[in-house]
Design a protein around this motif. Sequence first.
Motif, PDB file in Angstrom:
ATOM      1  N   PRO A  36       0.058   7.135 -14.049  1.00 43.68           N
ATOM      2  CA  PRO A  36       0.881   8.337 -14.270  1.00 43.68           C
ATOM      3  C   PRO A  36       2.312   8.183 -13.724  1.00 43.68           C
ATOM      4  O   PRO A  36       3.273   8.673 -14.328  1.00 43.68           O
ATOM      5  CB  PRO A  36       0.118   9.439 -13.521  1.00 43.68           C
ATOM      6  CG  PRO A  36      -1.284   8.955 -13.449  1.00 43.68           C
ATOM      7  CD  PRO A  36      -1.180   7.456 -13.323  1.00 43.68           C
ATOM      8  N   TYR A  88       0.796  -1.225   0.000  1.00 49.16           N
ATOM      9  CA  TYR A  88       0.000   0.000   0.000  1.00 49.16           C
ATOM     10  C   TYR A  88       0.833   1.282   0.000  1.00 49.16           C
ATOM     11  O   TYR A  88       0.312   2.365  -0.296  1.00 49.16           O
ATOM     12  CB  TYR A  88      -0.995   0.015   1.162  1.00 49.16           C
ATOM     13  CG  TYR A  88      -0.380   0.187   2.530  1.00 49.16           C
ATOM     14  CD1 TYR A  88      -0.383   1.418   3.163  1.00 49.16           C
ATOM     15  CD2 TYR A  88       0.222  -0.884   3.186  1.00 49.16           C
ATOM     16  CE1 TYR A  88       0.195   1.585   4.412  1.00 49.16           C
ATOM     17  CE2 TYR A  88       0.792  -0.725   4.429  1.00 49.16           C
ATOM     18  CZ  TYR A  88       0.774   0.503   5.035  1.00 49.16           C
ATOM     19  OH  TYR A  88       1.347   0.663   6.266  1.00 49.16           O
ATOM     20  N   GLN A 129       4.614   2.641  -3.958  1.00 45.71           N
ATOM     21  CA  GLN A 129       4.916   3.734  -4.880  1.00 45.71           C
ATOM     22  C   GLN A 129       5.665   4.863  -4.167  1.00 45.71           C
ATOM     23  O   GLN A 129       6.624   5.416  -4.701  1.00 45.71           O
ATOM     24  CB  GLN A 129       3.637   4.270  -5.510  1.00 45.71           C
ATOM     25  CG  GLN A 129       3.894   5.374  -6.507  1.00 45.71           C
ATOM     26  CD  GLN A 129       2.620   5.882  -7.153  1.00 45.71           C
ATOM     27  OE1 GLN A 129       1.633   5.172  -7.242  1.00 45.71           O
ATOM     28  NE2 GLN A 129       2.652   7.115  -7.598  1.00 45.71           N
ATOM     29  N   ARG A 130       5.273   5.175  -2.951  1.00 42.17           N
ATOM     30  CA  ARG A 130       5.959   6.217  -2.182  1.00 42.17           C
ATOM     31  C   ARG A 130       7.387   5.788  -1.841  1.00 42.17           C
ATOM     32  O   ARG A 130       8.321   6.606  -1.878  1.00 42.17           O
ATOM     33  CB  ARG A 130       5.170   6.542  -0.918  1.00 42.17           C
ATOM     34  CG  ARG A 130       3.864   7.253  -1.232  1.00 42.17           C
ATOM     35  CD  ARG A 130       2.950   7.452  -0.044  1.00 42.17           C
ATOM     36  NE  ARG A 130       3.614   7.955   1.139  1.00 42.17           N
ATOM     37  CZ  ARG A 130       3.220   7.683   2.378  1.00 42.17           C
ATOM     38  NH1 ARG A 130       2.176   6.919   2.604  1.00 42.17           N
ATOM     39  NH2 ARG A 130       3.865   8.189   3.410  1.00 42.17           N
ATOM     40  N   SER A 135      -2.858  -0.745 -12.343  1.00 42.96           N
ATOM     41  CA  SER A 135      -3.540   0.228 -11.500  1.00 42.96           C
ATOM     42  C   SER A 135      -3.719   1.543 -12.244  1.00 42.96           C
ATOM     43  O   SER A 135      -2.749   2.097 -12.773  1.00 42.96           O
ATOM     44  CB  SER A 135      -2.724   0.466 -10.230  1.00 42.96           C
ATOM     45  OG  SER A 135      -3.197   1.593  -9.547  1.00 42.96           O
ATOM     46  N   ASN A 136      -4.946   2.039 -12.272  1.00 45.49           N
ATOM     47  CA  ASN A 136      -5.186   3.360 -12.854  1.00 45.49           C
ATOM     48  C   ASN A 136      -4.470   4.449 -12.062  1.00 45.49           C
ATOM     49  O   ASN A 136      -3.942   5.399 -12.623  1.00 45.49           O
ATOM     50  CB  ASN A 136      -6.680   3.670 -12.910  1.00 45.49           C
ATOM     51  CG  ASN A 136      -7.369   2.888 -13.990  1.00 45.49           C
ATOM     52  OD1 ASN A 136      -6.765   2.492 -14.978  1.00 45.49           O
ATOM     53  ND2 ASN A 136      -8.653   2.638 -13.804  1.00 45.49           N
ATOM     54  N   SER A 137      -4.440   4.298 -10.735  1.00 47.16           N
ATOM     55  CA  SER A 137      -3.835   5.350  -9.914  1.00 47.16           C
ATOM     56  C   SER A 137      -2.311   5.404 -10.065  1.00 47.16           C
ATOM     57  O   SER A 137      -1.710   6.461  -9.905  1.00 47.16           O
ATOM     58  CB  SER A 137      -4.211   5.172  -8.443  1.00 47.16           C
ATOM     59  OG  SER A 137      -3.657   3.982  -7.928  1.00 47.16           O
ATOM     60  N   ARG A 138      -1.667   4.284 -10.377  1.00 51.66           N
ATOM     61  CA  ARG A 138      -0.209   4.275 -10.545  1.00 51.66           C
ATOM     62  C   ARG A 138       0.227   4.527 -11.989  1.00 51.66           C
ATOM     63  O   ARG A 138       1.406   4.722 -12.260  1.00 51.66           O
ATOM     64  CB  ARG A 138       0.372   2.950 -10.044  1.00 51.66           C
ATOM     65  CG  ARG A 138       0.392   2.860  -8.533  1.00 51.66           C
ATOM     66  CD  ARG A 138       1.118   1.610  -8.054  1.00 51.66           C
ATOM     67  NE  ARG A 138       0.375   0.392  -8.323  1.00 51.66           N
ATOM     68  CZ  ARG A 138      -0.573  -0.101  -7.539  1.00 51.66           C
ATOM     69  NH1 ARG A 138      -0.900   0.505  -6.410  1.00 51.66           N
ATOM     70  NH2 ARG A 138      -1.200  -1.218  -7.852  1.00 51.66           N
TER      71      ARG A 138
END
Length: 113
Positions: free
Chosen positions: A64, A29, A32-33, A59-62
């Motif tokens: 970009p 979770y 990415q950070r 993942s759509n959120s990752r």
Amino acid sequence: SRAEIKEDYLLWEKGKNEYDVVITNPPFYIAQRVIAKALNDVVNNGYVVMLLRLNFFGSNSRFPFFQRQLPTWTYVHHRRMSFTDDGKTDSIEYIHAVWQKNANPSFSMLKVI
């Protein structure tokens, strides 16, 4: 842990642009950070190696993030990994994703290992 330093990596501020390689298995979770911070902490052309679930790519959120920071190499494990003493596995496929700081590949080279 046998780690010499035991800190919350996301809060840890020492070592910026000091390390050649950062290798870890981040909690999914916050992966990415952790990757973004590790890319900031390694020297120019340094490496960031992460053990991740294969579905980290889905993942759509990752999306970009991957447009800006695609791994240079991706190693897909052909067998499910065991993280327990009894050798049992879960239903997850894993990868080792390798980023090289300042590399901006248009695709990630893939190898099944």
